[in-house]
Design an enzyme around this catalytic site. Sequence first.
Site, short mmCIF file in Angstrom:
data_model
loop_
_atom_site.label_atom_id
_atom_site.label_comp_id
_atom_site.label_asym_id
_atom_site.label_seq_id
_atom_site.Cartn_x
_atom_site.Cartn_y
_atom_site.Cartn_z
N GLY A 16 0.80 -1.22 0.00
CA GLY A 16 0.00 0.00 0.00
C GLY A 16 0.83 1.27 0.00
N SER A 17 0.44 2.27 -0.79
CA SER A 17 1.28 3.45 -0.95
C SER A 17 0.51 4.58 -1.63
CB SER A 17 2.52 3.08 -1.77
OG SER A 17 2.14 2.37 -2.92
N ARG A 18 1.26 5.60 -2.07
CA ARG A 18 0.63 6.77 -2.69
C ARG A 18 1.61 7.42 -3.65
NH1 ARG A 18 -0.84 11.62 1.30
NH2 ARG A 18 -0.05 13.29 -0.01
#
Length: 250
Positions: free
Chosen positions: A208-210
């Site tokens: 999970g990240s951005r």
Amino acid sequence: MAGEIFDNKGSGEADWQWPSIHPEGRKFGVIAAGIALVTIFLLDLELIGWPLLAFAGGIFAFFRDPDRVVPQDPHAIIAPADGMVSLISVVEPPAELVGDDGSGQIGLPPGPVTRISIFLSVFDVHINRTPIGGTVKRLIYMPGKFMSAELDKASEENERQHILVERSDGVMIGFTQIAGMIARRIIPFVKPGDMIAAGQRVGLIRFGSRVDVYLPAGTEPKVLLGQKTVAGETILAELGDQKLLEGISQ
């Protein structure tokens, strides 16, 4: 033949294909699958082995690397990541991307710009792509925390990697890969000085990240909060496209 559909390589018919698995993920998937098979067939622990095998399949799925059809529009700023538009805000660009980097290379001009943040869940493709084509001018890794990537302050406090790309006409786009609570590694595929095409793969973030994109001044976003984006295909904005003030248009 008239009406025939061709793929991006100029031959054959367009059809669905299984996405390839990026080499970075193959080793993890093979290890997990090997442990699962040993657990099932040698240790006879099926209640543990089958979930492990499903987990191995999830690892392969996470590292999938599908082909994308990149818009052939010279004004397009393309989404660098699959995910959901979680934030659209006016901010100062990161200091690492602004001004002279000490070597005489000029970065983004100071001043507020629109930032589009795309949040990637563990179910999204995590291969990131460049929003425009050009030369990689900066690639700056910043160590940091691993708080939720959905938080606004993650852009300043989390582990992250800034990338600055300059087109041949001088237009520059900065974007940032940000690690999340689960992510523990940002892996670049490019280095400063590399020439890259719009939509080309530039790196990945594990789990999970951005990804934040900083639009040039005078550019309005064409996406909305909550919208899903497809890396290398969704157009986030068009260069020079800015809404006119009410009463000015003739």
